[in-house]
Design a protein around this motif. Structure first.
Motif, PDB file in Angstrom:
ATOM      1  N   SER A  96      77.292  19.215   0.229  1.00  0.00           N
ATOM      2  CA  SER A  96      76.609  19.484   1.075  1.00  0.00           C
ATOM      3  C   SER A  96      75.673  19.599   0.114  1.00  0.00           C
ATOM      4  O   SER A  96      75.819  20.471  -0.553  1.00  0.00           O
ATOM      5  CB  SER A  96      76.386  19.945   2.648  1.00  0.00           C
ATOM      6  N   THR A  98      71.454  20.834   0.465  1.00  0.00           N
ATOM      7  CA  THR A  98      70.016  20.904   1.587  1.00  0.00           C
ATOM      8  C   THR A  98      68.712  20.792   1.008  1.00  0.00           C
ATOM      9  O   THR A  98      68.644  21.824   0.449  1.00  0.00           O
ATOM     10  CB  THR A  98      70.056  22.301   3.108  1.00  0.00           C
ATOM     11  N   ARG A 121      72.047  16.555   3.498  1.00  0.00           N
ATOM     12  CA  ARG A 121      72.336  15.327   3.369  1.00  0.00           C
ATOM     13  C   ARG A 121      74.040  16.341   3.261  1.00  0.00           C
ATOM     14  O   ARG A 121      74.552  16.645   2.595  1.00  0.00           O
ATOM     15  CB  ARG A 121      72.115  14.873   2.229  1.00  0.00           C
ATOM     16  N   SER A 122      75.191  14.857   4.009  1.00  0.00           N
ATOM     17  CA  SER A 122      76.649  16.350   3.731  1.00  0.00           C
ATOM     18  C   SER A 122      77.101  14.599   3.369  1.00  0.00           C
ATOM     19  O   SER A 122      77.229  13.374   3.573  1.00  0.00           O
ATOM     20  CB  SER A 122      77.467  16.078   5.072  1.00  0.00           C
ATOM     21  N   THR A 134      73.013  12.643   7.097  1.00  0.00           N
ATOM     22  CA  THR A 134      71.273  13.508   7.587  1.00  0.00           C
ATOM     23  C   THR A 134      71.064  13.757   8.677  1.00  0.00           C
ATOM     24  O   THR A 134      71.215  13.561   9.800  1.00  0.00           O
ATOM     25  CB  THR A 134      70.507  12.236   7.092  1.00  0.00           C
TER      26      THR A 134
END
Length: 149
Positions: A96, A98, A121-122, A134
């Motif tokens: 992820s 960020t 966001r993963s 997201t």
């Protein structure tokens, strides 16, 4: 007429005086947020760029939390006393990333506060799962005080 002019002059100075002595908010240093996460922002260079580290207190993975690098920029136009900024955290323990955006404020008590909004966001395996990849949220950071010895 002269008394009225003097009155308005004194009133104007009284109203303007607090802004003249306004304390500048500085990003550099150690910060903690409302969830207990900590970050350190190193020196901001002449271009407004900075690096640092982020240690989150929360995660949605089962992986062990690790210190993660951050990189960002501060808006440097006119050397504003309460600058806007943004930074990215590339999580060392997950797939992820960020991004945070915010502004550095000095509150009424003279404390520095970072008000931020973030997007996390993963990684997902396919476009069909994009809808859940997201997340959005907000955090308020306050400066960590040095520990007294």
């Amino acid at each position: 007429m002269l008394q009225r002019t003097l009155f308005f002059l004194v009133l104007s100075l009284a109203l303007a005086a607090p802004s003249l002595s306004a304390r500048k908010c500085v990003l550099t240093g150690r910060w903690t947020n409302d969830l207990g996460s900590n970050m350190t922002i190193e020196a901001v260079n002449k271009a407004g760029n900075f690096a640092g580290s982020y240690h989150t207190a929360v995660t949605s993975t089962t992986n062990e939390i690790q210190l993660s690098p951050l990189q960002g920029s501060q808006h440097r136009t006119n050397e504003k006393s309460q600058p806007t900024f943004g930074f990215t955290v590339n999580w060392s323990f997950s797939d992820s990333i960020t991004v945070f955006v915010g502004q550095c404020f000095v509150d009424k008590e003279g404390r520095e506060v970072l008000k931020t909004m973030w997007l996390l966001r993963s990684h997902v395996d396919g476009i069909g799962d994009d809808w859940k990849a997201t997340r959005v949220g907000t955090n308020i950071f306050t400066r960590l005080q040095p520990q007294k010895e």
